[in-house]
Motif scaffolding. Structure first.
Motif, PDB file in Angstrom:
ATOM      1  N   MET A   1       0.794  -1.136   0.136  1.00 14.28           N
ATOM      2  CA  MET A   1      -0.108  -0.045   0.103  1.00 14.28           C
ATOM      3  C   MET A   1       0.953   1.168  -0.144  1.00 14.28           C
ATOM      4  N   LYS A   2       0.463   2.274  -0.821  1.00 13.49           N
ATOM      5  CA  LYS A   2       1.291   3.594  -0.851  1.00 13.49           C
ATOM      6  C   LYS A   2       1.260   4.305   0.485  1.00 13.49           C
ATOM      7  N   LYS A   3       2.528   4.834   0.954  1.00 15.11           N
ATOM      8  CA  LYS A   3       2.288   5.680   1.917  1.00 15.11           C
ATOM      9  C   LYS A   3       2.048   7.092   1.919  1.00 15.11           C
ATOM     10  N   SER A   5       2.116  11.194   2.456  1.00 13.62           N
ATOM     11  CA  SER A   5       3.160  11.963   3.110  1.00 13.62           C
ATOM     12  C   SER A   5       2.780  12.524   4.475  1.00 13.62           C
ATOM     13  N   GLU A  14      -5.935   7.851   4.797  1.00 14.19           N
ATOM     14  CA  GLU A  14      -5.184   6.775   3.961  1.00 14.19           C
ATOM     15  C   GLU A  14      -3.982   6.282   5.148  1.00 14.19           C
ATOM     16  N   TRP A  18      -2.846   2.570   5.751  1.00 11.25           N
ATOM     17  CA  TRP A  18      -1.472   2.309   5.476  1.00 11.25           C
ATOM     18  C   TRP A  18      -0.743   1.707   6.635  1.00 11.25           C
ATOM     19  N   SER A  22       0.763  -1.887   6.520  1.00  2.59           N
ATOM     20  CA  SER A  22       2.357  -2.177   6.632  1.00  2.59           C
ATOM     21  C   SER A  22       2.940  -2.499   7.774  1.00  2.59           C
TER      22      SER A  22
END
Ligand code: 5CA
Ligand code: ZN
Length: 484
Positions: A1-3, A5, A14, A18, A22
């Motif tokens: 999964m994208k982290k 910012s 998100e 995340w 993760s």
């Protein structure tokens, strides 16, 4: 999964998804039943440590743990009309046993006032047996129609701690409410989760309750999250199920009840509140791994590297002997920096870094996850320093969380003032209020998406202040916020 910012603002949602994924805490959204997730081993351990603390607090205050069936018959649940009205569109029904339709439909518990009161009517008849304080930690099911969210709005709430108490008088139940509030304060203080305590408005009470007191915290997106509630249930349920109690003076009366609960939201808050843009930061008391030991290989020789690895093992053993949850990551394939990254995401509060230099000089390098700071100490001081650091980390996390929280509570003395704040940021606003139902309704309908959390429980000085709606003398402060 994208982290994402940042964990703040609109990215919080998100960030939570995340981090749960993760850090291997809770797998959500992939199990094919909506609103239900899977606790993975690392998350399960955090959950267990949190539950242990809750049990300690309840057991030491005279609560007794019980375990009731998950299923409730339809006629039981329909006997209390106000309560069922509150839950009607949220109940899951079991209608079949195998291929056969059941004669009596069965509900999955959305809460357990009904089954517990039913059994209390068989068990308790005299004031001499009271007060009774029961609790259970179970799964509860609610068919939530608002958008579901990992740990925050589930359809199977897997960590539902519900306490149910029975008393001989209104006053004793009132006193129990205060005890429950006190227990939750200690619980949240221990977790470093900041809160405000409010009396919910009439229309937001628990179905069947005389009144409801709620603990709210703030998520990093500025939305308030209800993390615990305490209800004075009066005689609503004891009347229906005829829990009749002989009183001291020989008269008979229905018993009086309270109930109070917390859920997986507490674990979501623990992770969300202390975490940062790099991942989770778990307070030492609740961290499944309190200290991770990462050995740094030698650039000179294999033999030297072997020695470092042994040094890491030795330190792990020493820490484990002191009942610390330590883990040496001895994987030879992956690079130290990848290990650093992995345990930073998981929120391990202390990392020990040892390489050939530390080995030679009998030193140890410690890294604090909360401040991202390194220090090098003598090996002989290790245990002492670790225990000091545990305290320092816990206190720092607590302080940081409360400072942030307090900075997000604002006072406004007119509607215009409040509106200016609301348009700028997402906070909890306190405004003088006469306390009337009609002004409360007006306040809660004033701004789209902003709800009335209720009024302050503590006496705040309202002398010379006027209700922002009707202009009459204020009796309390109304609290408004965006809400989960
Ligand atoms: N029987 C009472 C006291 S246990 C009761 O059920 N109260 S409650 O409805 O307010 O729920 C207790 C707490 O559970 C709430 O304060 C909230 O923090 C949490 N909770 C409620 N619904 C959900 C949900 N769908 N997902 C996660 N947590 C929830
Ligand atoms: Zn008013």
């Amino acid at each position: 999964m994208k982290k994402p910012s940042s964990k703040y603002g609109e990215e919080f949602s998100e960030w939570l998804d995340w981090i749960l994924d993760s850090a291997e805490i809770y797998d959500y959204g992939r199990y094919p039943v909506k609103g239900m997730g899977v606790w993975r081993p690392y998350g399960f351990k955090i959950r267990e440590l949190v539950i242990n603390r809750l049990r300690e607090l309840l057991n030491s205050t005279g609560h007794e743990e019980v375990l009731f069936p998950l299923l409730i018959t339809e006629d039981m649940i329909r006997r209390e009309s106000e309560h069922i009205k509150g839950f009607e569109n949220q109940v899951y029904w079991v209608t079949h046993g195998g291929l056969e339709p059941l004669d009596v439909k069965l509900a999955l518990r959305p809460t357990s006032e009904i089954p517990i009161t039913y059994m209390e009517s068989l068990w308790h008849h005299s004031y001499k047996e009271l007060p009774k304080k029961y609790y259970q930690i179970v799964s509860m099911f609610r068919y939530e129609t608002k958008m579901t969210k990992a740990l925050i709005r589930l359809r199977e709430v897997t960590t539902f701690k519900e306490a149910h108490t029975l008393h001989e008088s209104f006053e004793d139940a009132d006193r129990q409410v205060l005890e429950a509030v006190d227990i939750y304060k200690r619980f949240f203080d221990d977790l470093g989760i900041p809160y405000i305590i409010s009396k919910r408005p009439e229309w937001d009470k628990f179905p069947g309750a005389l009144y409801t007191i709620a603990f709210d915290t703030l998520m990093p997106d500025g939305k308030a999250l209800q993390i615990g509630t305490v209800h004075h249930l009066g005689q609503t349920f004891t009347r229906i199920f005829e829990v009749v109690i002989y009183r001291r003076d020989g008269s008979r009366d229905f018993g009086w009840q309270t109930s109070y609960g917390v859920s997986d939201r507490v674990i979501a808050s623990l992770i969300a509140i202390h975490g940062d843009d790099k991942g989770a930061v778990i307070p030492p008391k609740y961290a499944p791994i309190q200290i991770v030991i990462v050995p740094i290989p030698s650039t000179e020789s294999e033999e030297e590297t072997d020695k470092v690895w042994n040094y890491a093992l030795e330190i792990e053993r020493e820490l484990k002997e002191k009942n610390l949850r330590a883990k040496a990551d001895l994987d030879r394939e992956s690079k130290p920096v990848d290990k650093f990254y992995k345990y930073e995401i998981k929120g391990v509060p202390i990392r020990i870094e040892i390489g050939p230099r530390e080995l030679k000089e009998e030193k140890i390098t410690l890294f604090r996850r909360d401040l991202f700071k390194r220090e090098t100490i003598d090996r002989k001081d290790l245990l002492k320093r670790i225990f000091e650091l545990f305290d320092e980390i816990e206190n720092n996390l607590k302080k940081r969380a409360w400072e942030y929280f307090k900075s997000k509570i604002r006072r406004a003395y007119t509607l215009e003032e409040a509106e200016k704040i609301i348009n700028k940021e997402s906070v909890i606003i306190e405004m003088p209020w006469c306390g009337s139902y009609s002004c409360g309704i007006k306040l809660s309908e004033k701004w789209q998406g902003i709800d009335l959390l209720g009024s302050s429980l503590e006496n705040i000085d309202t002398k010379d202040l006027k209700c922002v709606i009707c202009g009459k003398p204020a009796k309390t402060f109304a609290r408004l916020a965006r809400k989960y």
